[in-house]
Every structure is written in C-alpha cells, then in structure tokens.
Design an enzyme around this catalytic site. Structure first.
Site, PDB file in Angstrom:
ATOM      1  N   HIS A 101      22.873 -64.794  -2.831  1.00  0.00           N
ATOM      2  CA  HIS A 101      23.824 -63.214  -3.993  1.00  0.00           C
ATOM      3  C   HIS A 101      22.481 -63.111  -4.314  1.00  0.00           C
ATOM      4  O   HIS A 101      21.439 -63.443  -4.801  1.00  0.00           O
ATOM      5  CB  HIS A 101      24.317 -63.628  -4.847  1.00  0.00           C
ATOM      6  CG  HIS A 101      23.724 -64.924  -6.220  1.00  0.00           C
ATOM      7  ND1 HIS A 101      23.301 -66.053  -5.571  1.00  0.00           N
ATOM      8  CD2 HIS A 101      23.153 -64.755  -7.429  1.00  0.00           C
ATOM      9  CE1 HIS A 101      23.092 -66.408  -7.284  1.00  0.00           C
ATOM     10  NE2 HIS A 101      22.803 -65.674  -7.753  1.00  0.00           N
ATOM     11  N   HIS A 145      22.076 -59.347  -6.996  1.00  0.00           N
ATOM     12  CA  HIS A 145      22.593 -58.915  -8.202  1.00  0.00           C
ATOM     13  C   HIS A 145      21.881 -57.177  -8.394  1.00  0.00           C
ATOM     14  O   HIS A 145      21.033 -57.201  -7.755  1.00  0.00           O
ATOM     15  CB  HIS A 145      21.876 -59.310  -9.544  1.00  0.00           C
ATOM     16  CG  HIS A 145      21.724 -60.957  -9.473  1.00  0.00           C
ATOM     17  ND1 HIS A 145      22.907 -61.434 -10.783  1.00  0.00           N
ATOM     18  CD2 HIS A 145      21.107 -62.171  -8.845  1.00  0.00           C
ATOM     19  CE1 HIS A 145      22.818 -62.497 -10.642  1.00  0.00           C
ATOM     20  NE2 HIS A 145      21.810 -63.054 -10.253  1.00  0.00           N
TER      21      HIS A 145
HETATM   22  P1  5GP Z   1      21.321 -67.051 -10.180  1.00  0.00           P
HETATM   23  O1  5GP Z   1      21.954 -67.954  -9.494  1.00  0.00           O
HETATM   24  O2  5GP Z   1      21.358 -65.906  -9.494  1.00  0.00           O
HETATM   25  O3  5GP Z   1      21.021 -67.433 -11.597  1.00  0.00           O
HETATM   26  O4  5GP Z   1      23.149 -66.112 -10.871  1.00  0.00           O
HETATM   27  C1  5GP Z   1      24.684 -66.588 -10.753  1.00  0.00           C
HETATM   28  C2  5GP Z   1      24.889 -65.207 -11.150  1.00  0.00           C
HETATM   29  O5  5GP Z   1      26.249 -65.409 -11.129  1.00  0.00           O
HETATM   30  C3  5GP Z   1      24.166 -65.202 -12.663  1.00  0.00           C
HETATM   31  O6  5GP Z   1      24.391 -63.676 -12.958  1.00  0.00           O
HETATM   32  C4  5GP Z   1      26.313 -65.570 -13.724  1.00  0.00           C
HETATM   33  O7  5GP Z   1      26.648 -64.391 -14.861  1.00  0.00           O
HETATM   34  C5  5GP Z   1      27.755 -64.958 -12.618  1.00  0.00           C
HETATM   35  N1  5GP Z   1      28.456 -66.335 -11.845  1.00  0.00           N
HETATM   36  C6  5GP Z   1      27.917 -67.520 -12.690  1.00  0.00           C
HETATM   37  N2  5GP Z   1      29.872 -67.997 -12.426  1.00  0.00           N
HETATM   38  C7  5GP Z   1      30.649 -67.125 -11.791  1.00  0.00           C
HETATM   39  C8  5GP Z   1      32.044 -67.127 -12.054  1.00  0.00           C
HETATM   40  O8  5GP Z   1      32.701 -67.981 -11.992  1.00  0.00           O
HETATM   41  N3  5GP Z   1      32.131 -65.709 -12.212  1.00  0.00           N
HETATM   42  C9  5GP Z   1      31.533 -64.998 -11.261  1.00  0.00           C
HETATM   43  N4  5GP Z   1      32.256 -63.656 -11.352  1.00  0.00           N
HETATM   44  N5  5GP Z   1      30.144 -64.899 -11.423  1.00  0.00           N
HETATM   45  C10 5GP Z   1      29.235 -65.608 -11.932  1.00  0.00           C
END
Ligand code: 5GP
Length: 141
Positions: free
Chosen positions: A102, A104
């Site tokens: 993903h 951001h």
């Molecule tokens: P990363 O893997 O890049 O550290 O971030 C994962 C992102 O997913 C985080 O910014 C977190 O806030 C977001 N996130 C985690 N769980 C969920 C979810 O169930 N739904 C959504 N929409 N975002 C999520």
C-alpha cells in the site's frame, strides 16, 4: 514471510470488511486510513496479492502508483495542503504493519504537524466527509 491472504487489506479488497472508499478501478482500490496522520490521509492498494514493493508484479505496482498520483492530486485540490507525503514501507523493521502493498497519501499542513502512525482511530463520519471531498475533486478532474 509468506503472504497472508487474510490480512486486513486483502479482506478490504474482497469486500469482507468495510472501508471508506475513495476510488476503485479494475486493478486498484483507494480508501481512507482508519487512523489518519492528517486530515485526508488515504491508502492505495493493488488488488493482487503482494506483501510489499519487492514481491508485487511490476505492472500492479505501476497501476497502484498511477492511482496514488491521482489521489494525491485530488487530495491537493480537495484540502489545499502546502505539501503531501507519499510513503510506502517494506517489512516490519521499516514500519510496515499491514502486509499487503500500500501507498500512503498524507496531506501535510505545516502548522498542524502529523499525528503518530497508526495510533488514533477517527470516526466513520469524519472519514466519510473527507472521502467525499476527495471523490468530488476526482470528478472535477
Ligand atoms: P503500514 O503498514 O504502512 O505501517 O500502515 C498501515 C496503515 O493502515 C496505517 O496507517 C493504519 O492506520 C492503517 N490501518 C490499519 N488497519 C486498518 C483498517 O482496518 N482499515 C483502514 N482503513 N486502515 C487501517
């Protein structure tokens, strides 16, 4: 680490759990981050399985980047931040917490600063209002 087909973003892509959607096409999905670091923080995923940038097919990475650029432009138009951060983490040591590729899109409002990563949930109403602003900007393209 093997790709877990039941990770939260894979389940969102399959429609098994809800998200606040911003944009969807055949290859990608964009939705609001549940714990946004700033107003308008959105996430973009390819629909294919891949843990991160290193193991996802390049054509799927390209599709996700195209959508990321569209969402970044729409967020800029919708919220007018002076800056935008695009981030993408590979592996737990780098800060990745959800193991489906993903990107951001994080608007940066200099005077407000950024909230901490993945800490505070925001209400569905607020996420929906922000998503509506991005969707409107996409329609106005
Ligand atoms: P990363 O893997 O890049 O550290 O971030 C994962 C992102 O997913 C985080 O910014 C977190 O806030 C977001 N996130 C985690 N769980 C969920 C979810 O169930 N739904 C959504 N929409 N975002 C999520």
């Amino acid at each position: 680490m093997a790709y877990d087909p039941n990770n939260i973003f894979a389940r969102i892509v399959r429609g098994e759990i809800p998200c606040v959607r911003v944009y969807e096409d055949a290859d990608t999905l964009a939705f609001m981050d549940l714990m946004p670091q700033s107003e308008g923080h959105a996430l973009i995923v390819p629909k294919v399985a891949g843990e991160n940038l290193l193991d996802t097919p390049p054509e799927s990475v390209a599709a996700a980047i195209r959508t990321t650029q569209r969402i970044a432009r729409a967020a800029k138009a919708a919220f007018g931040p002076p800056g935008l951060i695009i981030t993408q983490f590979n592996g737990p040591a780098a800060g990745q917490t959800v193991f489906h590729l993903h990107f951001h899109v994080i608007p940066v409002y200099t005077e407000a600063g950024l909230r901490l990563h993945a800490r505070e949930k925001v209400s569905a109403d607020v996420l929906e209002a922000n998503a509506a602003r991005i969707r409107a900007a996409l329609l106005a393209e």
